[in-house]
Design a protein around this motif. Structure first.
Motif, short mmCIF file in Angstrom:
data_model
loop_
_atom_site.label_atom_id
_atom_site.label_comp_id
_atom_site.label_asym_id
_atom_site.label_seq_id
_atom_site.Cartn_x
_atom_site.Cartn_y
_atom_site.Cartn_z
N UNK A 1 0.91 11.65 -9.55
CA UNK A 1 0.78 12.84 -8.70
C UNK A 1 1.85 13.88 -9.01
N UNK A 2 2.86 13.51 -9.80
CA UNK A 2 3.92 14.45 -10.15
C UNK A 2 5.00 14.55 -9.09
N UNK A 3 5.18 13.49 -8.30
CA UNK A 3 6.19 13.47 -7.25
C UNK A 3 7.23 12.41 -7.54
N UNK A 4 8.37 12.55 -6.91
CA UNK A 4 9.38 11.50 -6.97
C UNK A 4 8.88 10.30 -6.19
N UNK A 5 9.29 9.12 -6.59
CA UNK A 5 8.82 7.89 -5.94
C UNK A 5 9.04 7.92 -4.43
N UNK A 6 10.19 8.38 -4.00
CA UNK A 6 10.50 8.40 -2.57
C UNK A 6 9.68 9.41 -1.78
N UNK A 7 9.03 10.34 -2.47
CA UNK A 7 8.24 11.38 -1.78
C UNK A 7 7.00 10.80 -1.10
N UNK A 8 6.57 9.60 -1.49
CA UNK A 8 5.38 9.00 -0.90
C UNK A 8 5.64 8.40 0.48
N UNK A 9 6.84 7.91 0.68
CA UNK A 9 7.16 7.17 1.91
C UNK A 9 6.82 7.90 3.21
N UNK B 1 2.80 7.67 3.18
CA UNK B 1 2.26 6.32 3.12
C UNK B 1 3.41 5.35 2.92
N UNK B 2 3.91 4.74 3.98
CA UNK B 2 5.05 3.84 3.84
C UNK B 2 4.78 2.65 2.91
N UNK B 3 3.49 2.23 2.83
CA UNK B 3 3.15 1.10 1.96
C UNK B 3 1.90 1.42 1.16
N UNK B 4 1.69 0.65 0.12
CA UNK B 4 0.47 0.78 -0.68
C UNK B 4 -0.75 0.48 0.19
N UNK B 5 -0.62 -0.45 1.09
CA UNK B 5 -1.71 -0.81 1.99
C UNK B 5 -2.12 0.39 2.86
N UNK B 6 -1.14 1.13 3.35
CA UNK B 6 -1.43 2.34 4.14
C UNK B 6 -2.19 3.36 3.30
N UNK B 7 -1.79 3.50 2.05
CA UNK B 7 -2.44 4.44 1.15
C UNK B 7 -3.88 4.01 0.88
N UNK B 8 -4.11 2.73 0.66
CA UNK B 8 -5.45 2.23 0.40
C UNK B 8 -6.36 2.44 1.61
N UNK B 9 -5.82 2.21 2.81
CA UNK B 9 -6.61 2.43 4.03
C UNK B 9 -6.98 3.90 4.17
N UNK B 10 -6.03 4.78 3.93
CA UNK B 10 -6.31 6.21 4.00
C UNK B 10 -7.34 6.60 2.94
N UNK C 1 0.74 0.88 -8.40
CA UNK C 1 1.97 0.73 -7.62
C UNK C 1 2.35 2.09 -7.04
N UNK C 2 3.19 2.07 -6.03
CA UNK C 2 3.64 3.33 -5.44
C UNK C 2 4.36 4.18 -6.49
N UNK C 3 5.10 3.54 -7.37
CA UNK C 3 5.81 4.26 -8.42
C UNK C 3 4.82 4.94 -9.36
N UNK C 4 3.77 4.21 -9.79
CA UNK C 4 2.77 4.77 -10.70
C UNK C 4 2.00 5.91 -10.03
N UNK C 5 1.69 5.74 -8.75
CA UNK C 5 0.96 6.78 -8.03
C UNK C 5 1.81 8.04 -7.91
N UNK C 6 3.07 7.88 -7.57
CA UNK C 6 3.97 9.04 -7.48
C UNK C 6 4.07 9.74 -8.82
N UNK C 7 4.22 8.97 -9.88
CA UNK C 7 4.31 9.54 -11.22
C UNK C 7 3.03 10.30 -11.57
#
Length: 196
Positions: free
Chosen positions: A39-47, A50-59, A31-37
């Motif tokens: 990576x050591x970032x706040x959850x909102x830092x991913x947006x 990568x606005x969505x998990x799908x964007x992250x997977x494509x990248x 999940x975006x929350x688990x990925x942020x955790x």
């Protein structure tokens, strides 16, 4: 003075965190929350990245493909024919934990590409690039007399690509910690048959 952030580096850190989560827990737990955790970032830092998990997977898929291509370029530099083909294949085969983790990124991407024309196009373009390289190496090997089979190079490249992609599935589904699946022997067997 505001902190200077290297955005490309931040993206790669997030991709690496994604790989670790998928390798440990599977794609559904990434999940975006688990990925942020991770990576050591706040959850909102991913947006912003990568606005969505799908964007992250494509990248992440693009990154895996590019990283594999960089390794391929290094090991095939100055080589032709069967030597280049063998080196190419070894870099794609999931022969260690890093490449098995790469397979764990690619497989969920394929699942999404089934129903997403944009992702399907990314996959097709990537595989056509690999097929073109394999056909070139096979043509060089045929010219040098190392490939004598009557099977044409396009069919051979397709068979070899299917072997490589199937190996990724086998490695991703192997029991945890098992990295020796006989993949090198299968590759050598295929290459031996080219001279028959």
């Amino acid at each position: 003075m505001p902190k200077i952030v290297d955005h490309d580096q931040r993206r790669l850190e997030l991709v690496d965190a994604t790989w670790r989560i998928i390798a440990r827990l599977g794609i559904e737990s990434a999940t975006m929350r688990e990925i942020a955790l991770e990576a050591g970032f706040a959850n909102g830092a991913l947006k912003p990245y990568f606005p969505t998990k799908d964007d992250l997977l494509t990248f992440a898929f693009g990154h895996v493909f590019n990283r594999t291509n960089e390794r391929i370029a290094e090991v095939t530099a100055g080589q032709v024919g069967l030597a280049a083909l063998r080196a190419f294949c070894v870099e794609v085969l999931p022969l260690d934990e890093e490449r098995i983790n790469e397979a764990r990124i690619v497989i969920p991407f394929w699942q999404k590409a089934i129903n997403d024309p944009d992702k399907a196009r990314i996959h097709r373009d990537s595989m056509e690039q690999w097929l073109a390289a394999m056909r070139r190496y096979l043509a060089e090997a045929r010219y040098a007399g190392a490939v004598t089979t009557a099977v044409n190079d396009a069919a051979l490249a397709g068979q070899l690509l299917n072997l490589l992609l199937g190996a990724q599935i086998a490695a991703a589904l192997a029991p945890e910690g098992q990295v020796e699946l006989g993949l090198n022997e299968q590759l050598e067997g295929f290459l031996t048959l080219l001279g028959c």
